[in-house]
Design a protein around this motif. Structure first.
Motif, PDB file in Angstrom:
ATOM      1  N   ASP A  62     111.218-126.342 -56.607  1.00  0.00           N
ATOM      2  CA  ASP A  62     111.756-127.161 -55.515  1.00  0.00           C
ATOM      3  C   ASP A  62     113.258-127.379 -55.648  1.00  0.00           C
ATOM      4  OD1 ASP A  62     109.282-127.555 -54.230  1.00  0.00           O
ATOM      5  OD2 ASP A  62     108.756-129.124 -55.647  1.00  0.00           O
ATOM      6  N   LEU A  63     113.826-127.010 -56.780  1.00  0.00           N
ATOM      7  CA  LEU A  63     115.273-127.128 -56.954  1.00  0.00           C
ATOM      8  C   LEU A  63     115.976-126.251 -55.931  1.00  0.00           C
ATOM      9  CD1 LEU A  63     117.184-127.112 -60.310  1.00  0.00           C
ATOM     10  CD2 LEU A  63     117.916-125.606 -58.480  1.00  0.00           C
ATOM     11  N   GLY A  64     117.011-126.778 -55.283  1.00  0.00           N
ATOM     12  CA  GLY A  64     117.767-125.972 -54.317  1.00  0.00           C
ATOM     13  C   GLY A  64     118.477-126.826 -53.285  1.00  0.00           C
ATOM     14  N   ARG A  65     119.072-126.150 -52.307  1.00  0.00           N
ATOM     15  CA  ARG A  65     119.820-126.835 -51.244  1.00  0.00           C
ATOM     16  C   ARG A  65     118.967-126.885 -49.980  1.00  0.00           C
ATOM     17  NH1 ARG A  65     124.651-128.723 -49.814  1.00  0.00           N
ATOM     18  NH2 ARG A  65     125.378-128.388 -51.944  1.00  0.00           N
ATOM     19  N   TYR A  66     118.845-128.081 -49.438  1.00  0.00           N
ATOM     20  CA  TYR A  66     118.048-128.323 -48.241  1.00  0.00           C
ATOM     21  C   TYR A  66     118.977-128.656 -47.076  1.00  0.00           C
ATOM     22  CZ  TYR A  66     113.962-128.499 -51.288  1.00  0.00           C
ATOM     23  OH  TYR A  66     112.970-128.170 -52.188  1.00  0.00           O
ATOM     24  N   THR A  67     118.635-128.123 -45.911  1.00  0.00           N
ATOM     25  CA  THR A  67     119.466-128.320 -44.719  1.00  0.00           C
ATOM     26  C   THR A  67     118.616-128.843 -43.577  1.00  0.00           C
ATOM     27  OG1 THR A  67     120.971-126.522 -45.358  1.00  0.00           O
ATOM     28  CG2 THR A  67     120.975-127.193 -43.042  1.00  0.00           C
ATOM     29  N   VAL A  68     119.123-129.844 -42.874  1.00  0.00           N
ATOM     30  CA  VAL A  68     118.481-130.316 -41.653  1.00  0.00           C
ATOM     31  C   VAL A  68     119.360-129.902 -40.476  1.00  0.00           C
ATOM     32  CG1 VAL A  68     119.571-132.610 -41.800  1.00  0.00           C
ATOM     33  CG2 VAL A  68     117.498-132.288 -40.427  1.00  0.00           C
ATOM     34  N   THR A  69     118.736-129.296 -39.475  1.00  0.00           N
ATOM     35  CA  THR A  69     119.433-128.889 -38.251  1.00  0.00           C
ATOM     36  C   THR A  69     118.868-129.710 -37.098  1.00  0.00           C
ATOM     37  OG1 THR A  69     119.743-126.639 -39.089  1.00  0.00           O
ATOM     38  CG2 THR A  69     119.988-126.978 -36.714  1.00  0.00           C
ATOM     39  N   ILE A  70     119.764-130.342 -36.347  1.00  0.00           N
ATOM     40  CA  ILE A  70     119.381-131.260 -35.275  1.00  0.00           C
ATOM     41  C   ILE A  70     119.933-130.708 -33.963  1.00  0.00           C
ATOM     42  CG2 ILE A  70     119.520-133.644 -34.477  1.00  0.00           C
ATOM     43  CD1 ILE A  70     120.246-134.306 -37.483  1.00  0.00           C
ATOM     44  N   LYS A  71     119.021-130.448 -33.015  1.00  0.00           N
ATOM     45  CA  LYS A  71     119.425-129.816 -31.754  1.00  0.00           C
ATOM     46  C   LYS A  71     118.941-130.641 -30.570  1.00  0.00           C
ATOM     47  CE  LYS A  71     118.454-125.216 -33.744  1.00  0.00           C
ATOM     48  NZ  LYS A  71     117.704-123.953 -33.549  1.00  0.00           N
ATOM     49  N   ASN A  72     119.748-130.630 -29.508  1.00  0.00           N
ATOM     50  CA  ASN A  72     119.286-131.088 -28.211  1.00  0.00           C
ATOM     51  C   ASN A  72     120.029-130.280 -27.144  1.00  0.00           C
ATOM     52  OD1 ASN A  72     121.804-132.251 -27.772  1.00  0.00           O
ATOM     53  ND2 ASN A  72     121.078-134.373 -27.777  1.00  0.00           N
ATOM     54  N   PRO A  73     119.768-130.496 -25.855  1.00  0.00           N
ATOM     55  CA  PRO A  73     120.402-129.647 -24.841  1.00  0.00           C
ATOM     56  C   PRO A  73     121.924-129.678 -24.839  1.00  0.00           C
ATOM     57  CG  PRO A  73     118.537-130.824 -23.896  1.00  0.00           C
ATOM     58  CD  PRO A  73     118.752-131.402 -25.262  1.00  0.00           C
ATOM     59  N   PHE A  74     122.527-130.683 -25.487  1.00  0.00           N
ATOM     60  CA  PHE A  74     123.977-130.807 -25.461  1.00  0.00           C
ATOM     61  C   PHE A  74     124.670-130.191 -26.668  1.00  0.00           C
ATOM     62  CE2 PHE A  74     122.328-134.240 -22.854  1.00  0.00           C
ATOM     63  CZ  PHE A  74     123.057-134.074 -21.685  1.00  0.00           C
ATOM     64  N   GLY A  75     123.895-129.735 -27.666  1.00  0.00           N
ATOM     65  CA  GLY A  75     124.509-129.142 -28.849  1.00  0.00           C
ATOM     66  C   GLY A  75     123.661-129.337 -30.084  1.00  0.00           C
ATOM     67  N   GLN A  76     124.236-129.030 -31.222  1.00  0.00           N
ATOM     68  CA  GLN A  76     123.507-129.189 -32.473  1.00  0.00           C
ATOM     69  C   GLN A  76     124.469-129.510 -33.617  1.00  0.00           C
ATOM     70  OE1 GLN A  76     121.798-125.134 -32.999  1.00  0.00           O
ATOM     71  NE2 GLN A  76     122.913-125.101 -34.931  1.00  0.00           N
ATOM     72  N   THR A  77     123.921-130.039 -34.679  1.00  0.00           N
ATOM     73  CA  THR A  77     124.677-130.288 -35.890  1.00  0.00           C
ATOM     74  C   THR A  77     123.744-130.100 -37.071  1.00  0.00           C
ATOM     75  OG1 THR A  77     126.155-131.851 -36.995  1.00  0.00           O
ATOM     76  CG2 THR A  77     124.198-132.772 -35.995  1.00  0.00           C
ATOM     77  N   SER A  78     124.307-129.936 -38.254  1.00  0.00           N
ATOM     78  CA  SER A  78     123.476-129.742 -39.445  1.00  0.00           C
ATOM     79  C   SER A  78     124.155-130.364 -40.656  1.00  0.00           C
ATOM     80  CB  SER A  78     123.205-128.256 -39.693  1.00  0.00           C
ATOM     81  OG  SER A  78     124.411-127.553 -39.929  1.00  0.00           O
ATOM     82  N   GLY A  79     123.343-130.695 -41.634  1.00  0.00           N
ATOM     83  CA  GLY A  79     123.844-131.257 -42.880  1.00  0.00           C
ATOM     84  C   GLY A  79     122.980-130.788 -44.033  1.00  0.00           C
ATOM     85  N   SER A  80     123.549-130.786 -45.242  1.00  0.00           N
ATOM     86  CA  SER A  80     122.831-130.265 -46.408  1.00  0.00           C
ATOM     87  C   SER A  80     122.976-131.198 -47.603  1.00  0.00           C
ATOM     88  CB  SER A  80     123.354-128.873 -46.788  1.00  0.00           C
ATOM     89  OG  SER A  80     123.142-127.942 -45.759  1.00  0.00           O
ATOM     90  N   ALA A  81     122.000-131.106 -48.497  1.00  0.00           N
ATOM     91  CA  ALA A  81     122.036-131.814 -49.770  1.00  0.00           C
ATOM     92  C   ALA A  81     121.113-131.083 -50.731  1.00  0.00           C
ATOM     93  CB  ALA A  81     121.608-133.271 -49.608  1.00  0.00           C
ATOM     94  N   CYS A  82     121.247-131.397 -52.001  1.00  0.00           N
ATOM     95  CA  CYS A  82     120.462-130.710 -53.027  1.00  0.00           C
ATOM     96  C   CYS A  82     119.370-131.613 -53.585  1.00  0.00           C
ATOM     97  CB  CYS A  82     121.351-130.247 -54.169  1.00  0.00           C
ATOM     98  SG  CYS A  82     122.468-128.892 -53.721  1.00  0.00           S
ATOM     99  N   ILE A  83     118.250-130.985 -53.925  1.00  0.00           N
ATOM    100  CA  ILE A  83     117.238-131.643 -54.744  1.00  0.00           C
ATOM    101  C   ILE A  83     117.439-131.138 -56.163  1.00  0.00           C
ATOM    102  CG2 ILE A  83     114.791-131.694 -55.331  1.00  0.00           C
ATOM    103  CD1 ILE A  83     114.105-132.030 -52.470  1.00  0.00           C
ATOM    104  N   ILE A  84     117.681-132.066 -57.060  1.00  0.00           N
ATOM    105  CA  ILE A  84     117.877-131.750 -58.471  1.00  0.00           C
ATOM    106  C   ILE A  84     116.573-132.059 -59.187  1.00  0.00           C
ATOM    107  CG2 ILE A  84     119.230-132.281 -60.533  1.00  0.00           C
ATOM    108  CD1 ILE A  84     121.394-133.354 -58.488  1.00  0.00           C
ATOM    109  N   VAL A  85     115.982-131.050 -59.818  1.00  0.00           N
ATOM    110  CA  VAL A  85     114.664-131.196 -60.427  1.00  0.00           C
ATOM    111  C   VAL A  85     114.792-131.398 -61.929  1.00  0.00           C
ATOM    112  CG1 VAL A  85     112.409-130.132 -60.767  1.00  0.00           C
ATOM    113  CG2 VAL A  85     113.652-129.742 -58.633  1.00  0.00           C
ATOM    114  N   GLU A  86     114.034-132.345 -62.452  1.00  0.00           N
ATOM    115  CA  GLU A  86     113.962-132.551 -63.892  1.00  0.00           C
ATOM    116  C   GLU A  86     112.540-132.254 -64.367  1.00  0.00           C
ATOM    117  OE1 GLU A  86     115.411-136.349 -65.153  1.00  0.00           O
ATOM    118  OE2 GLU A  86     117.486-135.650 -65.148  1.00  0.00           O
ATOM    119  N   VAL A  87     112.445-131.381 -65.375  1.00  0.00           N
ATOM    120  CA  VAL A  87     111.151-130.968 -65.908  1.00  0.00           C
ATOM    121  C   VAL A  87     111.165-131.131 -67.420  1.00  0.00           C
ATOM    122  CG1 VAL A  87     109.501-129.060 -66.101  1.00  0.00           C
ATOM    123  CG2 VAL A  87     110.921-129.280 -64.040  1.00  0.00           C
ATOM    124  N   PRO A  88     110.187-131.823 -67.994  1.00  0.00           N
ATOM    125  CA  PRO A  88     110.144-131.948 -69.452  1.00  0.00           C
ATOM    126  C   PRO A  88     110.065-130.587 -70.130  1.00  0.00           C
ATOM    127  CG  PRO A  88     108.622-133.486 -68.421  1.00  0.00           C
ATOM    128  CD  PRO A  88     109.110-132.579 -67.341  1.00  0.00           C
TER     129      PRO A  88
END
Length: 231
Positions: free
Chosen positions: A114-140
């Motif tokens: 699950d480690l990686g960069r996640y992006t949300v894309t938000i769209k409607n008839p007038f346009g779209q925008t997107s943003g990203s962030a990372c999930i940092i995974v810790e495993v023993p």
């Protein structure tokens, strides 16, 4: 004949100098400004972020939640993706919509993948925008597959291999009969991303014994044992 002005009913007199009345008036004005501000944002149309995504920490076996606040009218179409691949709403990934402007993704049953960069894309008839962030995974730290015991002849090369995991990547050590192995040109070990290999060249009778591989990171430790017999 002049009319006598009737007094207002009891409880209907408002004293504008009363601190409680003034406080109520301030709240009403603030609420109106907030409503007007939200109305203006909705009238603009194209989606905008009111609060951006932030990196989150995910511990193996638990769940993580990425969330942001958005403004969009009409209601937007939401797509979440990981490292460029769209994620489907289901048992593993859950699309969440809270209140009127919070958009979130819940990642369940956390694992190293699950480690990686996640992006949300938000769209409607007038346009779209997107943003990203990372999930940092810790495993023993863990020895996922320990070395096999081996028997070898004198003068041959003996190899012990163990599969390991952990995030942050674990420190790795090898021991013989409870003592740290001092590496040299004949006896040494290598550490890869998912395994570690101990090599014994020109094996001797004195190389016989109980070998241990040890892994450690800030979340835990693990070890595994094998027997080497040189004949």
């Amino acid at each position: 004949m002049s009319k006598v002005k009737a007094a207002p009913p009891p409880g209907c007199i408002i004293n504008i100098n009363d601190p409680q009345v003034q406080e109520a008036a301030i709240r009403i004005q603030a609420s109106y400004r907030g409503h007007r501000s939200r109305k203006e944002l909705r009238e603009k149309g194209p989606p905008t972020f009111l609060q951006e995504l932030k990196d989150v920490l995910l511990v193996e076996g638990s769940a993580a939640k990425l969330e942001c606040r958005v403004s969009a009218f009409p209601d937007p179409f939401i797509v979440w993706s990981k490292d460029g691949k769209e994620l489907k709403d289901g048992p593993k990934y859950r699309y969440v919509f809270e209140e009127t402007d919070v958009v979130a993704l819940v990642v369940r049953d956390g694992e190293l993948a699950d480690l990686g960069r996640y992006t949300v894309t938000i769209k409607n008839p007038f346009g779209q925008t997107s943003g990203s962030a990372c999930i940092i995974v810790e495993v023993p730290a863990k020895v996922t597959k320990g070395p096999d015991s081996v028997k070898g002849r004198r003068g041959t090369t003996v190899v012990l291999k163990a599969e390991i995991s952990g995030e942050p990547p674990p420190d790795v050590g090898w021991l013989k009969d409870g003592e740290d192995i001092e590496e040299d040109d004949r006896v040494f070990f290598d550490v890869g991303d998912t395994d570690t290999i101990l090599t014994i060249k020109s094996a001797r009778a004195s190389d016989s014994g109980k070998y241990e591989v040890f892994v450690e990171n800030n979340l835990g430790t693990d070890q595994s044992f094998a027997r080497v017999d040189i004949m």
